[in-house]
Enzyme design. Structure first.
Site, PDB file in Angstrom:
ATOM      1  N   ARG A 179      59.106  36.279  70.907  1.00  0.00           N
ATOM      2  CA  ARG A 179      59.495  35.280  71.620  1.00  0.00           C
ATOM      3  C   ARG A 179      58.790  36.194  72.964  1.00  0.00           C
ATOM      4  NH1 ARG A 179      63.869  31.444  71.515  1.00  0.00           N
ATOM      5  NH2 ARG A 179      62.782  31.592  73.845  1.00  0.00           N
ATOM      6  N   LYS A 180      58.961  37.821  73.326  1.00  0.00           N
ATOM      7  CA  LYS A 180      58.517  37.727  74.534  1.00  0.00           C
ATOM      8  C   LYS A 180      57.172  38.136  74.827  1.00  0.00           C
ATOM      9  CE  LYS A 180      62.645  39.152  74.603  1.00  0.00           C
ATOM     10  NZ  LYS A 180      62.712  38.903  73.484  1.00  0.00           N
TER      11      LYS A 180
END
Length: 371
Positions: A179-180
């Site tokens: 998700r980063k």
């Protein structure tokens, strides 16, 4: 379905991972060391320690700051639960503080309200990639002997006062979860300024071995390691590091594209009265790791109903952030956090990823304008 996030991964990362596998060295080894050096250079810090996740990195940061049983650590409740969990791993007591509605981050005022004589550290989160005001919080904490640890999980490619985020932090931890913006699948990185602390954390992430496995392998003589304290298995693999090296080179391009898309969202959504969108603070720039919006209090439908509507229209969205103090695991810790509770109730994370098209973005915006 338009995803809320999709990592920008391709052939270059696949080749790098394959080369690591074919090299025969897949555990923590030379590629991890190379990634550490490259990341330290990108952030502008003297030391970087690759770890298995940002959560384990935060645990090591707390150990490096001397946090232990009975100490208090001020944290935002408005953060992924790992921020609070790391405090518990250290045997310390989390104390929740409220945040600023525009940045989602702790402020000097909210920290000051939560500090007690038992406070040993503050974990300052760069929430959703929006830099927290490190210098202002340190001005509250340092005269009291309180260490400020930066939870830079979302902050790769973020700037603070013209410098990379976390550059000035005594200790910081980054995440490379998918998700980063920058991902290695799982994994994280600790940054540090003190050489002695960095050396200790490098030992601790590898069971506190006095001589690393890589150094023993490279030695021309028999080398027996010792164990002077209790350590952990918090290592990153060379396969992950190989991917991370490619991602690090792509980071400026990824951030630039996300900022373009965020600006387009901001303009497209400006016609909704009272809607607050993620934006740069006055002292830095965000990487828009997440693009969140906070609904106006008189919005015709609730946040949860909006999430259902988005899903029905083929758009994957999420609540912007959880509040740890409202979860059963931490319900026993009393806290009155009105801004946090409003944000966790009324904020939404909209899709944003490197390869998102304008047509996809227009579909998302259209749903938000529906009555």
């Amino acid at each position: 379905m338009i995803p809320v996030m999709r990592p920008w991964l391709g052939e270059e990362e696949a080749r790098a991972a394959s080369e690591a596998v074919l090299s025969g060295w897949v555990a923590q080894g030379p590629r991890v060391a190379e990634f550490e050096a490259a990341f330290a250079g990108a952030v502008g810090v003297p030391h970087a320690i690759a770890v298995s996740s940002c959560t384990t990195g935060l645990h090591l940061c707390l150990i490096g700051a001397g946090v232990g049983p009975g100490d208090e650590v001020v944290v935002p409740s408005l953060s992924f639960i790992a921020t609070t969990n790391a405090v518990m791993y250290a045997g310390a007591v989390p104390v929740f503080a409220d945040v600023d509605a525009a940045t989602l981050n702790l402020t000097p005022e909210t920290v000051e309200a939560a500090v007690t004589p038992r406070t040993k550290a503050v974990i300052l989160v760069d929430q959703c990639g929006i830099p927290a005001d490190l210098d202002a919080v340190r001005a509250v904490c340092e005269p009291r002997g309180i260490t400020v640890i930066e939870d830079a999980a979302c902050a790769a490619g973020v700037t603070y006062k013209g410098r990379p985020a976390a550059m000035a932090a005594e200790l910081a931890a980054f995440s490379f979860h998918p998700r980063k913006v920058l991902t290695t699948g799982e994994g994280g990185m600790v940054t540090a300024h003190d050489a002695g602390v960095a050396a200790r954390l490098k030992r601790l992430r590898e069971h506190a071995m006095s001589v690393s496995a890589a150094d023993r392998h490279a030695s021309s003589t028999v080398t027996l390691e010792g164990y002077d304290e209790v350590g952990y298995n918090y290592r990153m693999t060379d396969i992950q590091a190989a991917i991370g090296l490619v991602q690090l080179r792509k980071l400026p391009e990824m951030v630039a594209r996300r900022r373009e898309l965020a600006e387009r969202y901001q303009k497209a959504l400006s016609g909704i009265p009272g809607l607050v969108t993620a934006t740069d603070p006055s002292y830095g720039t965000t990487n828009y790791q997440s693009f969140w919006v906070t609904l106006p209090e008189d919005h015709p439908i609730s946040r949860d109903d909006l999430l259902v509507r988005l899903a029905e229209r083929g758009v994957s969205a999420r609540r912007a952030l959880m509040a740890a103090h409202l979860q059963p695991a931490y319900a026993h810790i009393g806290a009155s956090l009105p801004v946090t509770e409003r944000l966790t109730r009324d904020s939404v994370t909209l899709p944003l990823y490197h390869e998102m098209t304008e047509e996809e973005q227009d579909r998302v915006v259209e749903v938000l304008y529906d009555k």
